[in-house]
Design an enzyme around this catalytic site. Structure first.
Site, PDB file in Angstrom:
ATOM      1  N   GLY A  47      36.183  33.841  41.081  1.00  0.00           N
ATOM      2  CA  GLY A  47      37.015  32.711  41.450  1.00  0.00           C
ATOM      3  C   GLY A  47      38.273  33.276  42.060  1.00  0.00           C
ATOM      4  O   GLY A  47      38.199  34.135  42.935  1.00  0.00           O
ATOM      5  N   GLU A  48      39.400  32.883  41.539  1.00  0.00           N
ATOM      6  CA  GLU A  48      40.672  33.420  42.036  1.00  0.00           C
ATOM      7  C   GLU A  48      41.487  33.816  40.817  1.00  0.00           C
ATOM      8  O   GLU A  48      41.844  32.980  39.988  1.00  0.00           O
ATOM      9  CB  GLU A  48      41.359  32.352  42.894  1.00  0.00           C
ATOM     10  CG  GLU A  48      42.159  32.931  44.046  1.00  0.00           C
ATOM     11  CD  GLU A  48      43.462  33.564  43.579  1.00  0.00           C
ATOM     12  OE1 GLU A  48      43.837  34.635  44.075  1.00  0.00           O
ATOM     13  OE2 GLU A  48      44.089  32.975  42.678  1.00  0.00           O
ATOM     14  N   SER A  49      41.776  35.109  40.710  1.00  0.00           N
ATOM     15  CA  SER A  49      42.311  35.617  39.444  1.00  0.00           C
ATOM     16  C   SER A  49      43.683  35.046  39.078  1.00  0.00           C
ATOM     17  O   SER A  49      43.957  34.801  37.902  1.00  0.00           O
ATOM     18  CB  SER A  49      42.336  37.148  39.450  1.00  0.00           C
ATOM     19  OG  SER A  49      42.974  37.642  40.597  1.00  0.00           O
ATOM     20  N   CYS A  79      34.002  40.032  39.317  1.00  0.00           N
ATOM     21  CA  CYS A  79      34.930  39.861  40.446  1.00  0.00           C
ATOM     22  C   CYS A  79      36.325  39.436  39.967  1.00  0.00           C
ATOM     23  O   CYS A  79      37.019  40.253  39.373  1.00  0.00           O
ATOM     24  CB  CYS A  79      34.335  38.926  41.484  1.00  0.00           C
ATOM     25  SG  CYS A  79      35.048  39.195  43.112  1.00  0.00           S
ATOM     26  N   ARG A 110      42.793  44.417  44.235  1.00  0.00           N
ATOM     27  CA  ARG A 110      42.314  43.079  44.623  1.00  0.00           C
ATOM     28  C   ARG A 110      42.052  43.006  46.115  1.00  0.00           C
ATOM     29  O   ARG A 110      42.797  43.570  46.906  1.00  0.00           O
ATOM     30  CB  ARG A 110      43.415  42.051  44.347  1.00  0.00           C
ATOM     31  CG  ARG A 110      43.466  41.525  42.984  1.00  0.00           C
ATOM     32  CD  ARG A 110      44.463  40.379  42.964  1.00  0.00           C
ATOM     33  NE  ARG A 110      43.920  39.218  43.632  1.00  0.00           N
ATOM     34  CZ  ARG A 110      44.666  38.182  44.037  1.00  0.00           C
ATOM     35  NH1 ARG A 110      45.967  38.178  43.873  1.00  0.00           N
ATOM     36  NH2 ARG A 110      44.113  37.145  44.600  1.00  0.00           N
ATOM     37  N   ILE A 138      32.206  39.513  47.449  1.00  0.00           N
ATOM     38  CA  ILE A 138      32.973  38.489  48.163  1.00  0.00           C
ATOM     39  C   ILE A 138      34.456  38.701  47.858  1.00  0.00           C
ATOM     40  O   ILE A 138      34.892  38.477  46.724  1.00  0.00           O
ATOM     41  CB  ILE A 138      32.553  37.069  47.715  1.00  0.00           C
ATOM     42  CG1 ILE A 138      31.041  36.876  47.891  1.00  0.00           C
ATOM     43  CG2 ILE A 138      33.334  36.008  48.484  1.00  0.00           C
ATOM     44  CD1 ILE A 138      30.490  35.635  47.219  1.00  0.00           C
ATOM     45  N   ARG A 139      35.204  39.133  48.848  1.00  0.00           N
ATOM     46  CA  ARG A 139      36.627  39.452  48.631  1.00  0.00           C
ATOM     47  C   ARG A 139      36.800  40.209  47.298  1.00  0.00           C
ATOM     48  O   ARG A 139      37.602  39.855  46.441  1.00  0.00           O
ATOM     49  CB  ARG A 139      37.481  38.183  48.656  1.00  0.00           C
ATOM     50  CG  ARG A 139      37.498  37.522  50.021  1.00  0.00           C
ATOM     51  CD  ARG A 139      38.315  36.247  50.065  1.00  0.00           C
ATOM     52  NE  ARG A 139      39.731  36.470  49.779  1.00  0.00           N
ATOM     53  CZ  ARG A 139      40.610  36.993  50.622  1.00  0.00           C
ATOM     54  NH1 ARG A 139      40.219  37.393  51.810  1.00  0.00           N
ATOM     55  NH2 ARG A 139      41.862  37.138  50.291  1.00  0.00           N
ATOM     56  N   HIS A 174      28.941  40.027  42.284  1.00  0.00           N
ATOM     57  CA  HIS A 174      28.549  38.804  41.579  1.00  0.00           C
ATOM     58  C   HIS A 174      27.093  38.858  41.136  1.00  0.00           C
ATOM     59  O   HIS A 174      26.216  38.401  41.870  1.00  0.00           O
ATOM     60  CB  HIS A 174      28.727  37.605  42.522  1.00  0.00           C
ATOM     61  CG  HIS A 174      30.138  37.284  42.833  1.00  0.00           C
ATOM     62  ND1 HIS A 174      30.892  36.412  42.086  1.00  0.00           N
ATOM     63  CD2 HIS A 174      30.947  37.724  43.816  1.00  0.00           C
ATOM     64  CE1 HIS A 174      32.098  36.323  42.582  1.00  0.00           C
ATOM     65  NE2 HIS A 174      32.174  37.102  43.641  1.00  0.00           N
ATOM     66  N   GLU A 176      25.667  37.032  39.177  1.00  0.00           N
ATOM     67  CA  GLU A 176      25.176  35.667  38.932  1.00  0.00           C
ATOM     68  C   GLU A 176      24.706  34.996  40.225  1.00  0.00           C
ATOM     69  O   GLU A 176      24.111  33.926  40.178  1.00  0.00           O
ATOM     70  CB  GLU A 176      26.267  34.828  38.248  1.00  0.00           C
ATOM     71  CG  GLU A 176      27.407  34.322  39.114  1.00  0.00           C
ATOM     72  CD  GLU A 176      28.441  35.391  39.512  1.00  0.00           C
ATOM     73  OE1 GLU A 176      28.198  36.598  39.260  1.00  0.00           O
ATOM     74  OE2 GLU A 176      29.460  35.016  40.113  1.00  0.00           O
TER      75      GLU A 176
HETATM   76  N1  GLN Z   1      39.782  38.017  45.508  1.00  0.00           N
HETATM   77  C1  GLN Z   1      39.648  37.238  44.304  1.00  0.00           C
HETATM   78  C2  GLN Z   1      40.749  37.602  43.308  1.00  0.00           C
HETATM   79  O1  GLN Z   1      41.292  38.661  43.338  1.00  0.00           O
HETATM   80  C3  GLN Z   1      38.303  37.466  43.654  1.00  0.00           C
HETATM   81  C4  GLN Z   1      37.196  36.945  44.532  1.00  0.00           C
HETATM   82  C5  GLN Z   1      35.946  36.560  43.790  1.00  0.00           C
HETATM   83  O2  GLN Z   1      35.955  36.364  42.565  1.00  0.00           O
HETATM   84  N2  GLN Z   1      34.888  36.400  44.540  1.00  0.00           N
HETATM   85  O3  GLN Z   1      41.061  36.816  42.496  1.00  0.00           O
END
Ligand code: GLN
Length: 198
Positions: A47-49, A79, A110, A138-139, A174, A176
């Site tokens: 998600g987004e940390s 992630c 990150r 993903i990112r 990921h 999952e």
């Molecule tokens: N870039 C996101 C973060 O640092 C993580 C991306 C992801 O969970 N796919 O929060």
């Protein structure tokens, strides 16, 4: 039936839940601390940390989860979840001050694989799995071990992407997002929650 928790404040919750249900666990979506004592392991999803940490603080989840992690409770962060478990966080390209659970001796960079063009899929060799595992990035963060307590279970050319420190597992990718349940299984087996398939 044993229950596994998935932090359900934001991000890829349903995908972890689907895999865990297929493995015959009861899944508890964690939004408040009161249900934490009914689970045997916890997944922190992607998600987004920063958003995840903000929401964890808001719902009083940060400290209880921190304590559980310190006391040997099995936690797998994928992630953004891996970023949360790390003791130190930096952003690709510049230093940042970002809070985390500070549980694993790992520096998470990150958005290391940050640009859209650097989101990728790679077949990974993972210690403990016989055949390669499809890693979806993903990112994604790069995970740098900061102590001898950390075992690197998988790396790409740029560095480690799957790390274990005792009860704590961190993946940049990921697991999952594939139909492959082997990494979930491995974590649950090593945590004593699933018996090994012959
Ligand atoms: N870039 C996101 C973060 O640092 C993580 C991306 C992801 O969970 N796919 O929060």
């Amino acid at each position: 039936m044993q229950s596994i928790g998935v932090l359900a404040l934001q991000g890829g919750v349903a995908e972890h839940a689907t895999i865990l249900r297929k493995l015959n666990f009861n899944v508890i979506e964690i939004r408040t601390p009161d249900v934490l004592n009914s689970i045997s392991a916890l997944f922190l999803p992607g998600g987004e940390s920063t958003t995840l940490l903000f929401l964890m603080n808001r719902w009083g989840l940060t400290e209880p989860i921190q304590r559980m992690g310190e006391n040997g409770f099995p936690i797998f962060g994928t992630c953004a979840g891996a970023v949360l478990l790390s003791s130190s966080i930096s952003e690709m390209g510049h230093e940042i001050k970002q809070e985390s659970l500070h549980l694993a001796d790992v520096k998470a960079i990150r958005n290391y694989f940050g640009r859209q063009t650097r989101s990728f899929i790679e077949d990974l060799s993972i210690q403990g799995l016989e055949n390669t595992f499809r890693g979806v990035f993903i990112r994604a963060p790069l995970l740098q071990p900061l102590s001898e307590r950390v075992d690197v279970l998988s790396s790409v050319d740029d560095g480690p992407v799957l790390i274990r420190q005792d009860n704590l597992w961190l993946s940049s990718f990921h697991p999952e997002l594939t139909s492959d349940d082997r990494l979930h299984r491995l974590f649950l087996e090593r945590s004593g929650l699933l018996s090994r398939e012959e």
